[in-house]
Design a protein around this motif. Structure first.
Motif, mmCIF file in Angstrom:
data_model
loop_
_atom_site.group_PDB
_atom_site.id
_atom_site.type_symbol
_atom_site.label_atom_id
_atom_site.label_comp_id
_atom_site.label_asym_id
_atom_site.label_seq_id
_atom_site.Cartn_x
_atom_site.Cartn_y
_atom_site.Cartn_z
ATOM 1 N N ASP A 148 1.076 -1.244 0.173
ATOM 2 C CA ASP A 148 -0.259 -0.189 -0.141
ATOM 3 C C ASP A 148 0.735 1.353 -0.040
ATOM 4 O OD1 ASP A 148 0.945 0.728 2.787
ATOM 5 O OD2 ASP A 148 -1.071 -0.496 3.713
ATOM 6 N N VAL A 149 0.514 2.375 -0.223
ATOM 7 C CA VAL A 149 1.073 4.060 -0.485
ATOM 8 C C VAL A 149 1.807 3.658 0.822
ATOM 9 C CG1 VAL A 149 0.764 6.426 -1.031
ATOM 10 C CG2 VAL A 149 -0.869 4.701 -1.671
ATOM 11 N N ALA A 150 1.020 3.243 1.870
ATOM 12 C CA ALA A 150 1.710 4.287 3.713
ATOM 13 C C ALA A 150 2.986 3.028 3.140
ATOM 14 C CB ALA A 150 0.331 3.724 4.487
ATOM 15 N N HIS A 151 3.323 2.361 3.004
ATOM 16 C CA HIS A 151 4.155 1.143 2.776
ATOM 17 C C HIS A 151 5.908 1.488 2.584
ATOM 18 C CE1 HIS A 151 6.077 -3.036 3.907
ATOM 19 N NE2 HIS A 151 6.635 -2.431 3.086
ATOM 20 N N ASN A 152 4.698 1.908 1.128
ATOM 21 C CA ASN A 152 6.099 2.396 0.262
ATOM 22 C C ASN A 152 6.510 3.646 0.494
ATOM 23 O OD1 ASN A 152 5.898 1.036 -2.568
ATOM 24 N ND2 ASN A 152 4.216 0.643 -2.144
ATOM 25 N N ILE A 153 5.510 4.489 0.855
ATOM 26 C CA ILE A 153 6.167 5.777 1.735
ATOM 27 C C ILE A 153 7.337 5.062 2.840
ATOM 28 C CG2 ILE A 153 6.159 7.883 2.788
ATOM 29 C CD1 ILE A 153 3.745 8.198 1.407
ATOM 30 N N ARG A 154 6.605 4.822 3.875
ATOM 31 C CA ARG A 154 7.435 4.477 5.330
ATOM 32 C C ARG A 154 8.685 3.523 4.847
ATOM 33 N NH1 ARG A 154 3.279 2.695 8.278
ATOM 34 N NH2 ARG A 154 2.190 4.624 9.632
#
Ligand code: ADP
Length: 580
Positions: free
Chosen positions: A424-430
């Motif tokens: 997900d988006v959050a994981h990619n940014i994290r």
């Protein structure tokens, strides 16, 4: 390979000790049912078999079989679970090594080949230390025990005569063995090649369709599949030959043994029970010889896979990582007469670069395609061996003096080809900061001008992107990649033409946001659009690997060189776009 395996076996003395002991026990116990059959037959022939005798013998017979089964299950389970542990630790080591290796290594090996090494090669090695060990231990102990019992309890002459053909068998197997090694490697390489092809097809299927190259690619793929088939057939022929040779020699061995036993019965030196027992023993001996012949293939597979895995574990990328100094901050980055040549090139790609970048400054890097901009920033990432001419210093000390990890931790790099993971988006940014809070993620998203896009996404930050998730545009991918680098708050942020897929206005917004948030931190922006570096402290123009212009944007405009010409061209394009 054998030395390494031996070391591994010695490291796990209990597992392999118990395994060998149980295998030996099972081999010895295997003789019991046969001996009981011989006894029953002989007592029947002599008319001395009573019901009580028979039931007692049968009880022993079934107990022995049950015991053999339990012993076999125990040691086989023990051995195979150790083999899986071996595979898992080897895979982890290989994975760690892959993470350490740098670009020159990845330019030498193709993805399909690396995948084959990570999967089937490791499985084959696990098979060798598990199934291979089982074949050796069980068949050798079995063959020796059977031979000994035949030799002692039946007839030493018949036993010796019947094992004679087996020496010829060993010689033929050795000859075939050498041939199978080369064939096996060819077969394995053909499969790895095919995996590469599949990966490329999956990646490029849209381009293929767009160019109407489906049929041509199909034919190309067909050729590779046929090669794999030919290699596999060749291998099957020779490895199958091992089985056939085993059949001939074990058949010969049985024929000699039985003929001689017939003679011994005629001479009154062997009983009928012994003859039947001898026949069963010979069958068992053939079985163990068959089992041993299987080792040829297992060993060859293991040996080739071992070479392939070792190649990665011992691979070098030429990048020296022997720096020990800790890096606290990038106070100054200095290139002095720095010239760099790629390991596989003869001419330098960067020539006599002289530049100093101080903490808090923003450097713009512009120039025609292929002029060396990416090569220039890659020097800071330590992706390649450093140049032998000139110096690259950080805080007046050679970059090689610092720990590579320290350098990496302090740099946020957004490459041209953004890599996003199917999460997900959050994981990619994290990925940029593992324990980033929701507020930090949202701030990074705001800086990357992705807030509006996020609002459109079905599950917000939890929206799955990539292969199995929603499809997002190139510009959206670039902005997620920027948010990922930004969230690290790196001391040095490098954007390598990483806004090429967004429009000029969005690019401007992102650059302004970044400059506002990174007041005292260093930023390098490689770009084709001059508007992105209009507020940079310093801009360099690179042409043919050299810095041909350097100064503030205003100074460069005054110089009326490449920068000025490019500025005029881009102004013209903007005006045309505005009038459309
Ligand atoms: P730019 O970023 O300005 O477009 P690059 O730094 O990517 O330019 O490339 C500069 C030159 O270096 C090109 O001629 C390219 O062919 C060469 N080059 C780039 N990467 C490699 C590599 N890995 N090995 C050999 N030559 C390379």
């Amino acid at each position: 390979m054998l030395t390494i395996f031996w070391k591994y076996i010695k490291k796990h003395p209990y597992v392999y000790g118990i395994t060998t002991f149980f295998a030996l026990l099972s081999s010895i116990l295997t003789i019991v049912p046969n001996y009981l059959i011989q006894k029953i037959i002989d007592e029947m022939v002599n008319h001395s078999l009573t019901t009580q005798n028979l039931s007692q013998l049968l009880w022993f017979f079934f107990s022995a079989i049950l015991l053999i089964y339990l012993v076999d299950v125990t040691w086989v389970l023990l051995l195979f679970s150790q083999s899986y542990k071996y595979q898992s630790s080897l895979r982890t080591n290989l994975y760690k090594r892959l993470l350490q290796l740098r670009t020159p290594f990845y330019e030498r090996f193709r993805s399909g080949d690396l995948m084959t090494r990570m999967t089937s090669d490791i499985e084959f090695l696990g098979d060798t230390i598990g199934y291979g060990f089982m074949l050796i231990v069980s068949n050798i102990t079995w063959a020796l025990s059977i031979f000994m019992i035949m030799f002692v309890t039946i007839s030493w002459q018949a036993s010796l005569l019947s094992v004679l053909p087996l020496f010829f068998f060993a010689w033929s197997v050795f000859k075939l063995w050498q041939k199978v090694d080369t064939l096996y490697e060819e077969n394995r390489d053909a499969v790895a090649n095919l995996s590469n092809e599949v990966l490329e097809v999956v990646d490029g299927v849209r381009v293929m369709r767009a160019y109407g190259k489906k049929e041509m690619e199909q034919m190309h793929f067909q050729t590779k599949t046929t090669t794999v088939l030919e290699k596999a057939n060749n291998l099957m022929f020779y490895s199958g030959a091992v089985g056939q040779v085993a059949k001939i020699f074990t058949g010969l061995s049985t024929a000699i043994g039985l003929t001689f036993s017939g003679y011994l019965i005629g001479q009154g030196q062997m009983t009928v029970g012994q003859l039947i027992s001898f026949q069963i023993y010979l069958g068992m001996l053939s079985g163990s010889i068959w089992g041993l012949s299987d080792i040829v293939l297992v060993y060859q597979q293991g040996n080739v896979s071992f070479r392939k895995v070792e190649e990665i574990l011992t691979a070098e990328d030429g990048v020296k990582r022997n720096g020990f100094d800790e890096l606290d901050s990038f106070e100054a980055i200095t290139f002095s007469d720095y010239s760099f040549t790629y390991p596989n090139n003869t001419l330098p790609t960067l020539e006599k670069i002289n530049l100093q970048l101080k903490k808090g400054e923003t450097l713009g890097v512009v120039g025609p395609t292929g002029s060396g901009k990416t090569t220039f920033i890659r020097q800071l990432l330590r992706q390649y061996p450093l140049a032998t001419q000139g110096k690259l210093q950080i805080n007046q000390k050679d970059i090689q003096c610092y720990k590579v990890n320290d350098l990496e931790k302090r740099i946020g790099y957004v490459p041209q080809e953004h890599i996003l993971f199917s999460r997900d988006v959050a994981h990619n940014i994290r990925f940029g900061k593992t324990f980033a809070t929701q507020a930090e993620i949202l701030e990074a998203i705001q800086t990357a001008d992705f807030t509006k896009d996020l609002e459109q996404m079905p599950d917000g930050l939890a929206t799955l992107i990539g292969e199995k998730g929603v499809a997002i545009s190139g510009g959206q991918k670039q902005r997620i990649a920027i948010a990922r680098a930004f969230i690290r708050q790196p001391e040095l942020l490098i954007l390598d033409d990483s806004l090429s897929a967004v429009d000029a206005k969005t690019e401007q917004t992102i650059i302004t946001n970044i400059q506002k948030m990174r007041q005292n931190q260093t930023t390098i922006i490689v770009t084709h659009r001059l508007s992105a570096v209009a507020k940079a402290h310093k801009v360099i123009v690179m042409e043919h690997g050299q810095i041909t212009e350097m100064g503030t944007p205003t100074e460069l405009l005054a110089k009326k060189g490449w920068y000025y010409q490019q500025y005029l061209n881009q102004q013209l394009e903007e005006n045309v776009d505005a009038n459309l």
